[in-house]
Motif scaffolding. Structure first.
Motif, PDB file in Angstrom:
ATOM      1  N   SER A  97     -40.373 182.034 116.521  1.00 39.67           N
ATOM      2  CA  SER A  97     -39.979 181.195 115.386  1.00 39.67           C
ATOM      3  C   SER A  97     -40.359 179.754 115.696  1.00 39.67           C
ATOM      4  O   SER A  97     -39.988 179.221 116.748  1.00 39.67           O
ATOM      5  N   LYS A  98     -41.102 179.136 114.787  1.00 34.54           N
ATOM      6  CA  LYS A  98     -41.497 177.748 115.001  1.00 34.54           C
ATOM      7  C   LYS A  98     -41.639 177.046 113.658  1.00 34.54           C
ATOM      8  O   LYS A  98     -42.049 177.645 112.661  1.00 34.54           O
ATOM      9  N   GLY A  99     -41.250 175.784 113.636  1.00 30.97           N
ATOM     10  CA  GLY A  99     -41.314 175.030 112.399  1.00 30.97           C
ATOM     11  C   GLY A  99     -41.671 173.578 112.647  1.00 30.97           C
ATOM     12  O   GLY A  99     -41.433 173.034 113.727  1.00 30.97           O
ATOM     13  N   LEU A 100     -42.250 172.957 111.636  1.00 28.34           N
ATOM     14  CA  LEU A 100     -42.644 171.549 111.690  1.00 28.34           C
ATOM     15  C   LEU A 100     -42.231 170.889 110.384  1.00 28.34           C
ATOM     16  O   LEU A 100     -42.557 171.378 109.300  1.00 28.34           O
ATOM     17  N   GLY A 101     -41.512 169.779 110.483  1.00 28.74           N
ATOM     18  CA  GLY A 101     -41.130 168.995 109.315  1.00 28.74           C
ATOM     19  C   GLY A 101     -41.645 167.580 109.438  1.00 28.74           C
ATOM     20  O   GLY A 101     -41.851 167.076 110.543  1.00 28.74           O
ATOM     21  N   TYR A 102     -41.822 166.907 108.307  1.00 26.05           N
ATOM     22  CA  TYR A 102     -42.379 165.558 108.333  1.00 26.05           C
ATOM     23  C   TYR A 102     -42.062 164.855 107.020  1.00 26.05           C
ATOM     24  O   TYR A 102     -41.696 165.494 106.016  1.00 26.05           O
ATOM     25  N   GLY A 103     -42.202 163.536 107.016  1.00 20.12           N
ATOM     26  CA  GLY A 103     -41.972 162.816 105.776  1.00 20.12           C
ATOM     27  C   GLY A 103     -42.011 161.316 105.967  1.00 20.12           C
ATOM     28  O   GLY A 103     -42.061 160.793 107.084  1.00 20.12           O
ATOM     29  N   VAL A 104     -41.965 160.605 104.842  1.00 23.67           N
ATOM     30  CA  VAL A 104     -41.946 159.141 104.843  1.00 23.67           C
ATOM     31  C   VAL A 104     -41.179 158.677 103.615  1.00 23.67           C
ATOM     32  O   VAL A 104     -41.261 159.286 102.543  1.00 23.67           O
TER      33      VAL A 104
END
Length: 394
Positions: A264-271
């Protein structure tokens, strides 16, 4: 979706308290100091909200179509929090406990109110080397994605297929249509000091059993789940910018060699950019082996080959005591959500917030939620919801 009723009763507790770590919410500043003496403090804070809600449900199969009126909590639950701080030499000791309750316990039962502890942690901090948190708190993967949602104090989506129209808990906001929910979990997390706007958090979390236990074997996790988040805040051309990247990683095995492991792996991002009364926010995520609705789901083997991606685009403008917010979010799930063959989940929302004073807010919101199955229309859904309510904080 598995066990929808239990999930709605566990969703999103006291998330406002997490905003204090971001330093970006007036909610986090609302507290009542009960004791402040000899470098020791003890304070309380709370959040109470209720909405009149009217949802129009249009699902595949005429037997589901209806218009449902409710009086419910919004995206955030009602909660009561307590905070402790004590300075000892060069160490600042802190602790927080938050308790939340549902107000929707009387539709089918005389009383069924549950008290749920969603935060119970201590911190040890020093301005030179940072902070260590031990206990139960929200995870790091998708953390800023949800805490900086412009509709956090609003209502959000109430999918009937997910059991939310008739459910006893909160709504889902933009969960499942823009980001997964970073469930609170037991953890040991280190945060650096803020270094010219940059901060790094790294934590080990109690792992999630995402693999099958079989008659010939037992699921196990050789290592804890690891999560991290990097945030960077800076000013440019008169605008205040807050940016982030977060992630999660875990493997789950089985003593039965014929049972495949789950990664299980996840990546989140934002600005988020703020200039004057204008605020613009864009965020996204991609995940594998993680339920697209919530991060610590015990989905077992169904998560093995699940991929999901999503994004959330929002804008708001504040003029005086009024703030108007627009929101559009989407999650593309390849087959572990409501529709077994995969679906797109979309939420569109517009909300007006009016601050009566520093502790009382009025909210009016219109929300459209849809499910579009990739290979079948059997569980397609369009649910439109109008909500109007009040939020009280202290």
């Amino acid at each position: 979706m598995h066990n929808n009723k239990n999930f709605t009763h566990r969703i999103l507790p006291a998330v406002i308290a997490g905003l204090s770590s971001l330093g970006l919410s007036s909610f986090a500043e609302a507290e009542i100091m009960l004791y402040d003496k000899d470098q020791t403090t003890f304070s309380t804070d709370g959040y109470i909200n209720a909405f009149y809600v009217n949802s129009k449900v249009d699902r595949a199969g005429d037997q589901f179509d209806r218009r449902q009126a409710r009086v419910k909590m919004g995206f955030l639950p009602n909660y009561l929090g307590f905070n402790m701080g004590k300075q000892i030499d060069d160490l600042k000791l802190g602790a927080r406990a938050s308790f939340w309750v549902t107000i929707n316990d009387s539709e089918t039962n005389g009383t069924d109110t549950a008290i749920d502890v969603r935060q119970f942690y201590g911190t040890v901090a020093n301005p030179e080397w940072g902070e260590v948190l031990i206990g139960k708190d929200f995870g790091l993967f998708a953390r800023s994605n949800i805490l900086l949602d412009e509709l956090l104090a609003g209502y959000g989506q109430v999918s009937d297929s997910l059991g939310l129209v008739d459910g006893g808990g909160v709504s889902f906001g933009n969960i499942g249509s823009g980001y997964p929910y970073p469930f609170p979990t037991s953890q040991i997390t280190y945060r650096t000091p803020v270094m010219d706007g940059l901060r790094v958090a790294v934590g080990i979390m109690d792992p999630v059993d995402t693999n099958d236990s079989s008659p010939l074997g037992k699921a196990y996790q050789e290592n804890p789940r690891t999560e991290s988040e990097i945030t960077y805040q800076f000013d440019v051309a008169g605008a205040k910018i807050y940016s982030w990247v977060n992630g999660s990683y875990q493997t789950s095995d089985n003593t039965d060699s014929t049972v495949q492991s789950v990664t299980s792996k996840g990546l989140g991002y934002g600005v988020q950019a703020k200039m004057g009364g204008l605020s613009l926010t864009g965020s996204g995520f991609q995940a594998k082996g993680i339920n697209p609705f919530f991060t610590n789901n015990a989905g077992e083997a169904t998560l093995r080959n699940v991929d999901s991606t999503g994004y959330l685009m929002q804008g708001s403008y504040k003029l005086g005591k009024n703030r108007l917010a627009l929101s559009y979010g989407k999650t593309d799930d390849d087959g572990n959500g409501v529709v077994g063959t995969g679906a797109d989940y979309k939420t569109r929302g517009i909300a007006l917030f009016h601050d009566v004073n520093d502790n009382l807010k009025l909210v009016a919101e219109y929300n459209q939620f849809s499910i579009d199955g990739h290979d079948t229309s059997a569980q397609n859904e369009d649910t439109d919801t109008f909500a109007v309510g009040a939020v009280l904080t202290w």
